[in-house]
Design a protein around this motif. Sequence first.
Motif, PDB file in Angstrom:
ATOM      1  N   ALA A   1      45.222  39.971  37.984  1.00 47.36           N
ATOM      2  CA  ALA A   1      44.119  39.523  38.830  1.00 47.36           C
ATOM      3  C   ALA A   1      43.529  40.638  39.679  1.00 47.36           C
ATOM      4  O   ALA A   1      42.419  40.512  40.203  1.00 47.36           O
ATOM      5  CB  ALA A   1      44.583  38.380  39.727  1.00 47.36           C
ATOM      6  N   GLY A   2      44.261  41.728  39.845  1.00 44.15           N
ATOM      7  CA  GLY A   2      43.747  42.851  40.626  1.00 44.15           C
ATOM      8  C   GLY A   2      43.940  42.700  42.121  1.00 44.15           C
ATOM      9  O   GLY A   2      43.306  43.405  42.903  1.00 44.15           O
ATOM     10  N   LEU A   3      44.829  41.819  42.541  1.00 49.63           N
ATOM     11  CA  LEU A   3      45.002  41.578  43.975  1.00 49.63           C
ATOM     12  C   LEU A   3      45.801  42.675  44.670  1.00 49.63           C
ATOM     13  O   LEU A   3      45.589  42.932  45.860  1.00 49.63           O
ATOM     14  CB  LEU A   3      45.680  40.218  44.196  1.00 49.63           C
ATOM     15  N   THR A   4      46.735  43.319  43.956  1.00 49.67           N
ATOM     16  CA  THR A   4      47.562  44.354  44.592  1.00 49.67           C
ATOM     17  C   THR A   4      47.245  45.759  44.089  1.00 49.67           C
ATOM     18  O   THR A   4      47.583  46.731  44.744  1.00 49.67           O
ATOM     19  CB  THR A   4      49.066  44.081  44.360  1.00 49.67           C
ATOM     20  N   GLU A   5      46.653  45.856  42.925  1.00 52.04           N
ATOM     21  CA  GLU A   5      46.239  47.140  42.359  1.00 52.04           C
ATOM     22  C   GLU A   5      44.903  46.935  41.670  1.00 52.04           C
ATOM     23  O   GLU A   5      44.396  45.825  41.584  1.00 52.04           O
ATOM     24  CB  GLU A   5      47.277  47.659  41.353  1.00 52.04           C
ATOM     25  N   PHE A   6      44.301  47.988  41.211  1.00 48.42           N
ATOM     26  CA  PHE A   6      43.080  47.956  40.417  1.00 48.42           C
ATOM     27  C   PHE A   6      41.841  47.583  41.233  1.00 48.42           C
ATOM     28  O   PHE A   6      40.875  47.057  40.687  1.00 48.42           O
ATOM     29  CB  PHE A   6      43.229  47.052  39.187  1.00 48.42           C
ATOM     30  N   HIS A   7      41.876  47.809  42.540  1.00 49.64           N
ATOM     31  CA  HIS A   7      40.702  47.656  43.419  1.00 49.64           C
ATOM     32  C   HIS A   7      40.029  46.294  43.291  1.00 49.64           C
ATOM     33  O   HIS A   7      38.811  46.174  43.316  1.00 49.64           O
ATOM     34  CB  HIS A   7      39.692  48.777  43.152  1.00 49.64           C
ATOM     35  N   GLY A   8      40.844  45.261  43.132  1.00 46.54           N
ATOM     36  CA  GLY A   8      40.321  43.905  43.072  1.00 46.54           C
ATOM     37  C   GLY A   8      39.708  43.509  41.746  1.00 46.54           C
ATOM     38  O   GLY A   8      39.193  42.404  41.615  1.00 46.54           O
ATOM     39  N   GLU A   9      39.774  44.390  40.752  1.00 44.65           N
ATOM     40  CA  GLU A   9      39.203  44.111  39.437  1.00 44.65           C
ATOM     41  C   GLU A   9      40.259  43.527  38.492  1.00 44.65           C
ATOM     42  O   GLU A   9      41.306  44.148  38.298  1.00 44.65           O
ATOM     43  CB  GLU A   9      38.660  45.395  38.803  1.00 44.65           C
ATOM     44  N   PRO A  10      40.004  42.363  37.907  1.00 49.44           N
ATOM     45  CA  PRO A  10      40.921  41.878  36.870  1.00 49.44           C
ATOM     46  C   PRO A  10      41.033  42.923  35.761  1.00 49.44           C
ATOM     47  O   PRO A  10      40.016  43.476  35.327  1.00 49.44           O
ATOM     48  CB  PRO A  10      40.250  40.598  36.372  1.00 49.44           C
ATOM     49  N   THR A  11      42.260  43.214  35.342  1.00 48.48           N
ATOM     50  CA  THR A  11      42.511  44.330  34.431  1.00 48.48           C
ATOM     51  C   THR A  11      43.568  43.964  33.402  1.00 48.48           C
ATOM     52  O   THR A  11      44.640  43.466  33.757  1.00 48.48           O
ATOM     53  CB  THR A  11      43.007  45.560  35.243  1.00 48.48           C
TER      54      THR A  11
END
Length: 146
Positions: A112-122
């Motif tokens: 979901a990108g909540l802790t990593e990936f700048h908020g972007e689902p990845t």
Amino acid sequence: MPRSSYKSKQMIVMRRDLKMRKGKIAAQAGHACVEAVLMALAKEGRLDQVRMTPDQSWVYLADEGAESTALSDWFEAGVAKVCVYVDSEEELLRIADEGRERGFLVSLIRDAGLTEFHGEPTYTCLAFEPLHADEIDPITGNLPLY
């Protein structure tokens, strides 16, 4: 033990290009493995055959007399998992597509990108259902070990 010597194994493919923390890698791989095994158990109608030893230290399939499959072989031989990597989302999605085209169950994980990936689902990784080596090695056999 070389990957090809396993009778049955579960392949996990991670994206190395994301440079995830070790804990994140473990969590994402765990999500993929559990989902793929549950999918395989459901596909074969074996969810009701999952049992624990009396001391609750081991899970096995209570499938005496049932026809052997890659899934039952996998449980019997110790639930082997092999983790390999790719360096892009495109490679990960290509492997998922190839597996599905061959009729294999694939758990493709999208964080979901909540802790990593700048908020972007990845898309972070995938896991295949447990398969015999000769089935899965054509897809993942040349990928480097993670």
